[in-house]
Design a protein around this motif. Structure first.
Motif, PDB file in Angstrom:
ATOM      1  N   ALA A 295     -58.323 -32.552  64.036  1.00 31.10           N
ATOM      2  CA  ALA A 295     -59.141 -31.394  63.666  1.00 31.10           C
ATOM      3  C   ALA A 295     -59.641 -30.631  64.887  1.00 31.10           C
ATOM      4  O   ALA A 295     -60.398 -29.675  64.760  1.00 31.10           O
ATOM      5  N   GLY A 296     -59.236 -31.058  66.065  1.00 37.26           N
ATOM      6  CA  GLY A 296     -59.643 -30.345  67.276  1.00 37.26           C
ATOM      7  C   GLY A 296     -61.101 -30.575  67.649  1.00 37.26           C
ATOM      8  O   GLY A 296     -61.694 -29.785  68.369  1.00 37.26           O
ATOM      9  N   ILE A 297     -61.683 -31.654  67.147  1.00 38.49           N
ATOM     10  CA  ILE A 297     -63.082 -31.960  67.477  1.00 38.49           C
ATOM     11  C   ILE A 297     -63.124 -32.873  68.702  1.00 38.49           C
ATOM     12  O   ILE A 297     -63.934 -32.689  69.596  1.00 38.49           O
ATOM     13  N   LEU A 298     -62.212 -33.844  68.760  1.00 36.74           N
ATOM     14  CA  LEU A 298     -62.058 -34.682  69.960  1.00 36.74           C
ATOM     15  C   LEU A 298     -60.770 -34.276  70.677  1.00 36.74           C
ATOM     16  O   LEU A 298     -59.789 -33.905  70.034  1.00 36.74           O
ATOM     17  N   ARG A 299     -60.805 -34.380  72.013  1.00 33.97           N
ATOM     18  CA  ARG A 299     -59.569 -34.159  72.764  1.00 33.97           C
ATOM     19  C   ARG A 299     -58.919 -35.501  73.051  1.00 33.97           C
ATOM     20  O   ARG A 299     -59.557 -36.389  73.620  1.00 33.97           O
ATOM     21  N   PRO A 300     -57.643 -35.662  72.670  1.00 34.96           N
ATOM     22  CA  PRO A 300     -56.968 -36.924  73.008  1.00 34.96           C
ATOM     23  C   PRO A 300     -56.784 -37.055  74.516  1.00 34.96           C
ATOM     24  O   PRO A 300     -56.768 -36.047  75.229  1.00 34.96           O
ATOM     25  N   ASP A 301     -56.653 -38.305  75.012  1.00 37.82           N
ATOM     26  CA  ASP A 301     -56.414 -38.527  76.441  1.00 37.82           C
ATOM     27  C   ASP A 301     -54.972 -38.186  76.808  1.00 37.82           C
ATOM     28  O   ASP A 301     -54.681 -37.766  77.917  1.00 37.82           O
TER      29      ASP A 301
ATOM     30  N   GLY B  59     -50.868 -37.119  74.801  1.00 31.25           N
ATOM     31  CA  GLY B  59     -50.189 -36.743  73.575  1.00 31.25           C
ATOM     32  C   GLY B  59     -50.493 -35.300  73.216  1.00 31.25           C
ATOM     33  O   GLY B  59     -51.219 -34.613  73.937  1.00 31.25           O
ATOM     34  N   GLU B  60     -49.926 -34.852  72.105  1.00 27.50           N
ATOM     35  CA  GLU B  60     -50.066 -33.451  71.707  1.00 27.50           C
ATOM     36  C   GLU B  60     -50.532 -33.346  70.263  1.00 27.50           C
ATOM     37  O   GLU B  60     -50.135 -34.146  69.426  1.00 27.50           O
ATOM     38  N   VAL B  61     -51.347 -32.329  69.999  1.00 29.98           N
ATOM     39  CA  VAL B  61     -51.670 -31.973  68.620  1.00 29.98           C
ATOM     40  C   VAL B  61     -51.313 -30.501  68.459  1.00 29.98           C
ATOM     41  O   VAL B  61     -51.729 -29.655  69.250  1.00 29.98           O
ATOM     42  N   CYS B  62     -50.496 -30.201  67.463  1.00 31.17           N
ATOM     43  CA  CYS B  62     -50.081 -28.817  67.224  1.00 31.17           C
ATOM     44  C   CYS B  62     -50.490 -28.379  65.833  1.00 31.17           C
ATOM     45  O   CYS B  62     -50.341 -29.124  64.864  1.00 31.17           O
ATOM     46  N   PHE B  63     -51.017 -27.142  65.763  1.00 33.63           N
ATOM     47  CA  PHE B  63     -51.284 -26.522  64.468  1.00 33.63           C
ATOM     48  C   PHE B  63     -50.432 -25.258  64.407  1.00 33.63           C
ATOM     49  O   PHE B  63     -50.474 -24.437  65.330  1.00 33.63           O
ATOM     50  N   ALA B  64     -49.639 -25.122  63.352  1.00 28.56           N
ATOM     51  CA  ALA B  64     -48.748 -23.975  63.182  1.00 28.56           C
ATOM     52  C   ALA B  64     -47.924 -23.734  64.457  1.00 28.56           C
ATOM     53  O   ALA B  64     -47.713 -22.603  64.874  1.00 28.56           O
ATOM     54  N   GLY B  65     -47.479 -24.834  65.056  1.00 31.17           N
ATOM     55  CA  GLY B  65     -46.605 -24.730  66.220  1.00 31.17           C
ATOM     56  C   GLY B  65     -47.299 -24.502  67.551  1.00 31.17           C
ATOM     57  O   GLY B  65     -46.659 -24.482  68.590  1.00 31.17           O
ATOM     58  N   GLN B  66     -48.628 -24.345  67.542  1.00 30.40           N
ATOM     59  CA  GLN B  66     -49.368 -24.102  68.788  1.00 30.40           C
ATOM     60  C   GLN B  66     -50.142 -25.345  69.205  1.00 30.40           C
ATOM     61  O   GLN B  66     -50.765 -25.986  68.357  1.00 30.40           O
ATOM     62  N   ARG B  67     -50.108 -25.662  70.482  1.00 27.92           N
ATOM     63  CA  ARG B  67     -50.911 -26.779  70.989  1.00 27.92           C
ATOM     64  C   ARG B  67     -52.395 -26.487  70.768  1.00 27.92           C
ATOM     65  O   ARG B  67     -52.863 -25.394  71.111  1.00 27.92           O
ATOM     66  N   ILE B  68     -53.117 -27.414  70.201  1.00 27.71           N
ATOM     67  CA  ILE B  68     -54.557 -27.204  70.092  1.00 27.71           C
ATOM     68  C   ILE B  68     -55.337 -28.164  70.977  1.00 27.71           C
ATOM     69  O   ILE B  68     -56.487 -27.926  71.299  1.00 27.71           O
ATOM     70  N   ASP B  69     -54.696 -29.254  71.402  1.00 30.50           N
ATOM     71  CA  ASP B  69     -55.417 -30.224  72.233  1.00 30.50           C
ATOM     72  C   ASP B  69     -55.702 -29.656  73.616  1.00 30.50           C
ATOM     73  O   ASP B  69     -56.663 -30.049  74.264  1.00 30.50           O
ATOM     74  N   THR B  70     -54.885 -28.707  74.059  1.00 33.05           N
ATOM     75  CA  THR B  70     -55.092 -28.125  75.382  1.00 33.05           C
ATOM     76  C   THR B  70     -55.740 -26.743  75.300  1.00 33.05           C
ATOM     77  O   THR B  70     -55.998 -26.119  76.332  1.00 33.05           O
ATOM     78  N   ALA B  71     -55.998 -26.267  74.071  1.00 35.20           N
ATOM     79  CA  ALA B  71     -56.576 -24.930  73.918  1.00 35.20           C
ATOM     80  C   ALA B  71     -58.020 -24.907  74.419  1.00 35.20           C
ATOM     81  O   ALA B  71     -58.669 -25.954  74.502  1.00 35.20           O
ATOM     82  N   SER B  72     -58.514 -23.740  74.723  1.00 32.69           N
ATOM     83  CA  SER B  72     -59.888 -23.609  75.224  1.00 32.69           C
ATOM     84  C   SER B  72     -60.877 -23.974  74.124  1.00 32.69           C
ATOM     85  O   SER B  72     -60.552 -23.949  72.932  1.00 32.69           O
TER      86      SER B  72
ATOM     87  N   SER C 296     -63.357 -22.305  73.036  1.00 33.93           N
ATOM     88  CA  SER C 296     -63.639 -21.203  72.101  1.00 33.93           C
ATOM     89  C   SER C 296     -62.479 -21.016  71.123  1.00 33.93           C
ATOM     90  O   SER C 296     -62.692 -20.741  69.936  1.00 33.93           O
ATOM     91  N   ALA C 297     -61.254 -21.211  71.608  1.00 28.79           N
ATOM     92  CA  ALA C 297     -60.100 -21.098  70.704  1.00 28.79           C
ATOM     93  C   ALA C 297     -60.159 -22.203  69.653  1.00 28.79           C
ATOM     94  O   ALA C 297     -59.872 -21.978  68.472  1.00 28.79           O
ATOM     95  N   ARG C 298     -60.559 -23.395  70.099  1.00 29.40           N
ATOM     96  CA  ARG C 298     -60.643 -24.523  69.165  1.00 29.40           C
ATOM     97  C   ARG C 298     -61.732 -24.298  68.130  1.00 29.40           C
ATOM     98  O   ARG C 298     -61.559 -24.605  66.948  1.00 29.40           O
ATOM     99  N   SER C 299     -62.845 -23.748  68.546  1.00 30.71           N
ATOM    100  CA  SER C 299     -63.910 -23.579  67.556  1.00 30.71           C
ATOM    101  C   SER C 299     -63.583 -22.437  66.592  1.00 30.71           C
ATOM    102  O   SER C 299     -63.930 -22.496  65.415  1.00 30.71           O
ATOM    103  N   ALA C 300     -62.845 -21.434  67.074  1.00 36.58           N
ATOM    104  CA  ALA C 300     -62.403 -20.366  66.168  1.00 36.58           C
ATOM    105  C   ALA C 300     -61.446 -20.941  65.116  1.00 36.58           C
ATOM    106  O   ALA C 300     -61.531 -20.614  63.930  1.00 36.58           O
ATOM    107  N   LEU C 301     -60.580 -21.830  65.574  1.00 38.83           N
ATOM    108  CA  LEU C 301     -59.621 -22.475  64.685  1.00 38.83           C
ATOM    109  C   LEU C 301     -60.344 -23.291  63.611  1.00 38.83           C
ATOM    110  O   LEU C 301     -60.025 -23.231  62.426  1.00 38.83           O
ATOM    111  N   ARG C 302     -61.352 -24.038  64.077  1.00 39.80           N
ATOM    112  CA  ARG C 302     -62.104 -24.868  63.134  1.00 39.80           C
ATOM    113  C   ARG C 302     -62.817 -24.003  62.108  1.00 39.80           C
ATOM    114  O   ARG C 302     -62.972 -24.377  60.957  1.00 39.80           O
ATOM    115  N   ARG C 303     -63.259 -22.832  62.542  1.00 38.01           N
ATOM    116  CA  ARG C 303     -63.981 -21.947  61.635  1.00 38.01           C
ATOM    117  C   ARG C 303     -63.039 -21.302  60.618  1.00 38.01           C
ATOM    118  O   ARG C 303     -63.357 -21.208  59.446  1.00 38.01           O
TER     119      ARG C 303
END
Ligand SMILES: Nc1ncnc2c1ncn2[C@@H]1O[C@H](COP(=O)(O)OP(=O)(O)OP(=O)(O)O)[C@@H](O)[C@H]1O
Ligand SMILES: [Mg+2]
Lengths: 238, 178
Positions: A53-59, A61-74, A76-83
Motif C-alpha cells: 500500500a506504499g505505507i512502508l518502504r521495503p528494504d 525488491g519492487e512494488v509496482c502499481f499500474a506498471g509504475q514503481r511505487i517503492d522508490t517514488a517520492s 508526496s507521490a506515494r501519499s497522492a497515490l494512497r489518497r
C-alpha cells in the motif's frame, strides 16, 4: 506485466531492525481480483500489506502499481497515490469519533479537494450501498462495532479506489456482523472492479476471496528466500 | 436411524407417499446426502411395522410409491422424544486426515505429510468458497444459508486443524521417529 495487472510485488524484503519480517515475497494481482493473504500470526501479512500500500518502504525488491514503481517514488507521490488510488481498512476502522457517519465517509473526498456538498452526496450514496444510510447523522460512539466498520468500509470505498487493502477488517466483529461486512464489501468491490487484498488468519474470511496466498515465515508458502543476510532468520511469535 | 426420524418428521409435516418423501427430504435437507428410493421404502416399511406410520389414503394405482403415509399417535410421541433428546458428542474421531498424516510421517516422510496438508488445505478452502458463494447469493433462501453455514463451520474446524498440524509437523515427525 500482463495487461490487467494492477499491483505487483517482486522479491520484497523487509526487516524491523535486525529481525526480518519478509524475506523475498512476490505476488501479482489483476484488476478486480479479490485476493486473500493468510498465514500464521507473525508470518508477515500486515508488513506485506503495508509495503504493497506504499505505507512502508521495503528494504529490497519492487512494488509496482499500474506498471509504475511505487517503492522508490517520492513521499508526496506515494501519499497522492494512497489518497486517489488506494483504500485502506484495518481491524478497527479508525472512524473519527467527533464526525458523523456521513462526514466520516466524505472525509477522503474533502481531503482531496472535492466540494463539501458533492462529497456529502457521494458519502450518503456509499452509506446506502453498505446498508447504513440511516446512520448518516450519528457519530461512532453511538454505533455498534459492525455499524462503525461498515462506515469505515464506505469511507475506504468512497474514492472508488483501484485497490482496497484490508487487514483483518472483521477481526473485531462476531460471525454474523462479519459476514454482512464481508458480503457487502466483496459484492461492491466486484461490481466496481476494485482489486481487494484481504489479510486474514481466518479461513472463513479467506473464503470470500477468489484465491489465496499463504505467507509463512516471511515467504509465500513453498517459495525460497532471496539470497542475502536476512534469509531464513524469520522469527514468528507462534 | 436418523433417516427414520427424518422421514417421521417430514410425515408429521404433512402426509405423503414415498416418492414425494424422497423429494421433500432433499428440499428440507439440502446439505444432506440424498437417500436412495429403496432406502425410503425400506425405512417406511420398518416404521409401519413398528406402528409409527400408517397408510392414510389408499390410492387406486398400485405400488409402494403410491401409498400415502401419515404419522400415528405413537409415531408422534416417538418423534417428539427424539426431537428433544440431546445427541452424544462424538466420542471417537476417526479422522482420515489425521490418519494420513501419521502414516505419511511413518512411512513416507515429513515433506509428503506437509505437502498433503497444503494440498488438502487448498481443496478444503475451495469447497468453503463454493459454500460461501451459496451464502452470498442474494437469492439464497435461509434454508440453504443455514446448511451452508453448517458445512462451512465443519470445513473450518478441519482447516484450523490442518494449519496447526502444519506448524507441528516437524515436531510430530521427530516424536514418531523415537
Ligand atoms: N513495528 C514493528 N517493529 C518491530 N517488529 C515488528 C513490527 N511490526 C511487525 N514486527 C515483526 O515482524 C514480523 C511480522 O509481523 P506482521 O505484523 O507483519 O505479522 P502478521 O502476519 O500480520 O501477524 P498477525 O497475524 O499476528 O497480525 C513479526 O515477527 C513481528 O514481531
Ligand atoms: Mg497482522
Amino acid at each position: 506485466m500482463t495487461a490487467s495487472e494492477v499491483l505487483a510485488a517482486r522479491q520484497i524484503v523487509k526487516s524491523y531492525g535486525n529481525s526480518p519480517a519478509l524475506s523475498g515475497v512476490s505476488l501479482s494481482a489483476a484488476r478486480g481480483d479479490v485476493l486473500a493473504i493468510t498465514g500464521p500470526s507473525g508470518s508477515g501479512k500486515s508488513t506485506l500489506l503495508l509495503c504493497l500500500a506504499g505505507i512502508l518502504r521495503p528494504d529490497a525488491g519492487e512494488v509496482c502499481f499500474a506498471g509504475q514503481r511505487i517503492d522508490t517514488a517520492s513521499e508526496s507521490a506515494r501519499s497522492a497515490l494512497r489518497r486517489r488510488e488506494f483504500g485502506v481498512l484495518f481491524q478497527f476502522g479508525q472512524v473519527v469519533p467527533e464526525l458523523t457517519a456521513q462526514e466520516n465517509v466524505a472525509l477522503p473526498l474533502l481531503l482531496s479537494g472535492v466540494r463539501r456538498r458533492e462529497a456529502m452526496t457521494a458519502a450518503r450514496s456509499w452509506l446506502d450501498r453498505f446498508g447504513v444510510a440511516d446512520l448518516g447523522d450519528q457519530r461512532p460512539p453511538q454505533m455498534s462495532g459492525g455499524q462503525a466498520q461498515r462506515v469505515a468500509v464506505a469511507r475506504a470505498m468512497v474514492t472508488e479506489p483501484e485497490v482496497l487493502f484490508a487487514d483483518e477488517p472483521t477481526g473485531a466483529l462476531d460471525t454474523l456482523a462479519g459476514e454482512q461486512v464481508l458480503g457487502q464489501l466483496t459484492r461492491v468491490a466486484r461490481e466496481a472492479g476494485t482489486t481487494v487484498l484481504l489479510v486474514t488468519h481466518d479461513a472463513q474470511v479467506a473464503a470470500y476471496a477468489d484465491r489465496e496466498i499463504v505467507i509463512r515465515d516471511g515467504l509465500v508458502d513453498g517459495t525460497a528466500a532471496v539470497p542475502g543476510p536476512s534469509a531464513g532468520q524469520h522469527r514468528a511469535y507462534t | 436411524m436418523s433417516v427414520g426420524f427424518a422421514l417421521l418428521g417430514l410425515l408429521a409435516e404433512g402426509q405423503r407417499h414415498g416418492y414425494d418423501l424422497k423429494q421433500q427430504y432433499q428440499r428440507r435437507f439440502p446439505a444432506a446426502k440424498p437417500v436412495a428410493a429403496a432406502q425410503i421404502y425400506a425405512t417406511l416399511d420398518r416404521l409401519f411395522r413398528d406402528g409409527l406410520v400408517a397408510p392414510a389414503v389408499t390410492e387406486r394405482v398400485a405400488g409402494p410409491d403410491r401409498i400415502v403415509f401419515a404419522v400415528t399417535d405413537p409415531g408422534r410421541t416417538e418423534l417428539d422424544r427424539w426431537l428433544s433428546e440431546v445427541e452424544t458428542p462424538a466420542e471417537y474421531v476417526a479422522n482420515v486426515l489425521a490418519m494420513k498424516v501419521t502414516l505419511a510421517l511413518l512411512v513416507a516422510g515429513e515433506s509428503v505429510a506437509a505437502d498433503f496438508l497444503r494440498r488438502q488445505r487448498k481443496a478444503h478452502l475451495e469447497r468453503m468458497r463454493e459454500y460461501t458463494r451459496v451464502k452470498t447469493d442474494p437469492h439464497a433462501d435461509v434454508l440453504r444459508v443455514v446448511a451452508a453455514d453448517y458445512a462451512i463451520n465443519h470445513l473450518d474446524a478441519d482447516l484450523r486443524w490442518i494449519d496447526t498440524t502444519l506448524q507441528r509437523v516437524a515436531h510430530l515427525a521427530k516424536e514418531l521417529r523415537q
